[in-house]
Design a protein around this motif. Structure first.
Motif, PDB file in Angstrom:
ATOM      1  N   ALA A 108      28.384  38.168  32.640  1.00  0.00           N
ATOM      2  CA  ALA A 108      29.842  38.186  32.791  1.00  0.00           C
ATOM      3  C   ALA A 108      30.524  38.585  31.486  1.00  0.00           C
ATOM      4  CB  ALA A 108      30.339  36.816  33.257  1.00  0.00           C
ATOM      5  N   ASP A 109      30.042  38.063  30.364  1.00  0.00           N
ATOM      6  CA  ASP A 109      30.595  38.440  29.061  1.00  0.00           C
ATOM      7  C   ASP A 109      30.418  39.939  28.812  1.00  0.00           C
ATOM      8  OD1 ASP A 109      31.310  35.832  28.539  1.00  0.00           O
ATOM      9  OD2 ASP A 109      29.598  35.401  27.248  1.00  0.00           O
ATOM     10  N   GLU A 110      29.243  40.453  29.145  1.00  0.00           N
ATOM     11  CA  GLU A 110      28.966  41.879  28.930  1.00  0.00           C
ATOM     12  C   GLU A 110      29.894  42.759  29.758  1.00  0.00           C
ATOM     13  OE1 GLU A 110      24.130  41.373  28.157  1.00  0.00           O
ATOM     14  OE2 GLU A 110      24.891  42.322  29.973  1.00  0.00           O
ATOM     15  N   GLN A 111      30.052  42.418  31.033  1.00  0.00           N
ATOM     16  CA  GLN A 111      30.876  43.257  31.906  1.00  0.00           C
ATOM     17  C   GLN A 111      32.342  43.217  31.488  1.00  0.00           C
ATOM     18  OE1 GLN A 111      27.828  44.759  33.259  1.00  0.00           O
ATOM     19  NE2 GLN A 111      29.650  45.383  34.368  1.00  0.00           N
ATOM     20  N   ALA A 112      32.829  42.059  31.098  1.00  0.00           N
ATOM     21  CA  ALA A 112      34.227  41.959  30.667  1.00  0.00           C
ATOM     22  C   ALA A 112      34.446  42.739  29.372  1.00  0.00           C
ATOM     23  CB  ALA A 112      34.622  40.496  30.488  1.00  0.00           C
ATOM     24  N   PHE A 113      33.512  42.630  28.431  1.00  0.00           N
ATOM     25  CA  PHE A 113      33.665  43.353  27.165  1.00  0.00           C
ATOM     26  C   PHE A 113      33.631  44.861  27.380  1.00  0.00           C
ATOM     27  CE2 PHE A 113      31.943  45.426  23.384  1.00  0.00           C
ATOM     28  CZ  PHE A 113      32.848  45.000  22.427  1.00  0.00           C
ATOM     29  N   ASP A 114      32.800  45.317  28.312  1.00  0.00           N
ATOM     30  CA  ASP A 114      32.683  46.751  28.569  1.00  0.00           C
ATOM     31  C   ASP A 114      34.004  47.384  28.992  1.00  0.00           C
ATOM     32  OD1 ASP A 114      30.133  47.245  27.808  1.00  0.00           O
ATOM     33  OD2 ASP A 114      29.318  47.575  29.803  1.00  0.00           O
ATOM     34  N   LEU A 115      34.914  46.590  29.540  1.00  0.00           N
ATOM     35  CA  LEU A 115      36.190  47.149  29.992  1.00  0.00           C
ATOM     36  C   LEU A 115      36.994  47.736  28.836  1.00  0.00           C
ATOM     37  CD1 LEU A 115      37.300  44.526  32.657  1.00  0.00           C
ATOM     38  CD2 LEU A 115      36.163  46.719  33.003  1.00  0.00           C
ATOM     39  N   TRP A 116      36.757  47.233  27.623  1.00  0.00           N
ATOM     40  CA  TRP A 116      37.439  47.809  26.459  1.00  0.00           C
ATOM     41  C   TRP A 116      36.952  49.226  26.178  1.00  0.00           C
ATOM     42  CZ3 TRP A 116      41.627  45.514  24.772  1.00  0.00           C
ATOM     43  CH2 TRP A 116      41.776  44.126  24.966  1.00  0.00           C
ATOM     44  N   LEU A 117      35.792  49.592  26.740  1.00  0.00           N
ATOM     45  CA  LEU A 117      35.193  50.900  26.494  1.00  0.00           C
ATOM     46  C   LEU A 117      35.253  51.770  27.739  1.00  0.00           C
ATOM     47  CD1 LEU A 117      32.021  49.543  24.654  1.00  0.00           C
ATOM     48  CD2 LEU A 117      34.155  50.329  23.607  1.00  0.00           C
ATOM     49  N   GLY A 118      36.183  51.488  28.632  1.00  0.00           N
ATOM     50  CA  GLY A 118      36.283  52.185  29.908  1.00  0.00           C
ATOM     51  C   GLY A 118      36.601  53.663  29.765  1.00  0.00           C
TER      52      GLY A 118
END
Length: 278
Positions: A177-187
């Motif tokens: 969950a942490d990984e997927q949420a952080f990835d949104l900054w790199l969308g």
């Protein structure tokens, strides 16, 4: 004069007993429910700003403020959706941040050809929003009973935060969950990320919204899957960035131990072919 948004926030605040949030009672009060100062503290905003929202003097709270209020009031999915709707009709910022359409799901033919060469490896093409755009048969064999691929346009981030099966399937759910949420900054773009966060927040709730403001990347650890066959599968992940114009990446899962490698051989007997998702 109040607004529908302000009226809803005030009514919800009045309906909450402080003890339900572990807060002390403050003796007899003229108004029931949670104090405005307590709600402001929980939401991380000033009492003055909360007062302006409730009284209708601020009609444009940002998506971040709306998410913070939803978390502070412990709103359920339906209430979060209603809060977002009220923000739109009140003239809030949510309506203005949504782009005309989600990012393209097109995968170039040469990328699909690369996936074919990787068969029967476990590999897929995604963007930082979590869209599963194409995948190998090996990926389908691993994910077949997880529920991820049941939708027409599967999205890993949405699956992690909204499908109860994900909490069992991912042995380290909090890490994923942490990984997927952080990835949104790199969308694919800032606009696409804001659109996706606004779409997902009402459905995913506080587990999602409390993560999207974190800026520290989570540690890189093996991915552990509790496969429905009863086998724990451990994977190392290689993420290969495609050209910037694609705004996509190729992710390959590599067995991290011999037990996973042997389990994968058994899973592959069921077969599966490359699949590009519309």
């Amino acid at each position: 004069m109040g607004t529908p948004l302000g009226d809803f926030v005030r009514a919800k605040r009045d309906s909450i007993q402080p003890a339900s949030f572990g807060l002390p009672e403050h003796g007899r009060r003229r108004a029931p429910g949670l104090r405005r100062s307590d709600l402001a503290t929980r939401a991380g905003i000033s009492v003055e700003y909360l007062t302006r929202i409730e009284q209708g003097r601020d009609r444009n709270p940002s998506p971040a403020v709306l998410n913070a209020l939803a978390d502070a009031l412990s709103l359920d999915a339906a209430e979060r959706g209603h809060l977002r709707y009220l923000a739109k009709i009140t003239g809030g910022a949510c309506a203005g941040h949504r782009p005309a359409a989600p990012p393209s799901r097109h995968v170039r033919p040469t990328v699909l050809a690369t996936l074919r060469l990787l068969e029967p490896a476990v590999a897929f093409v995604t963007n930082r929003l979590g869209d599963v755009l194409a995948h190998t048969g090996g990926f389908a064999s691993v994910m077949r009973e997880s529920g991820l691929l049941e939708t027409r346009e599967p999205n890993l981030t949405r699956y992690v935060f909204t499908d109860p099966r994900a909490r069992t399937f991912f042995a380290d759910w909090d890490q994923v969950a942490d990984e997927q949420a952080f990835d949104l900054w790199l969308g694919p773009s800032a606009e696409a990320s804001e659109w996706f966060k606004a779409e997902l927040a009402p459905l995913a709730g506080q587990e999602f919204t409390r993560r999207i403001s974190r800026h520290l990347p989570p540690p890189q650890v093996p991915l552990r899957l509790n496969h429905p066959t009863g086998q724990e599968l451990r994977w190392e992940r290689e993420r290969l960035e495609l050209p910037p114009t694609d705004a996509q990446e190729l992710v390959v899962l590599l067995p991290a131990d011999e037990a996973t490698e042997q389990a994968m051989e058994r899973l592959l007997r069921s077969g599966g072919a490359l699949h590009a998702i519309g």
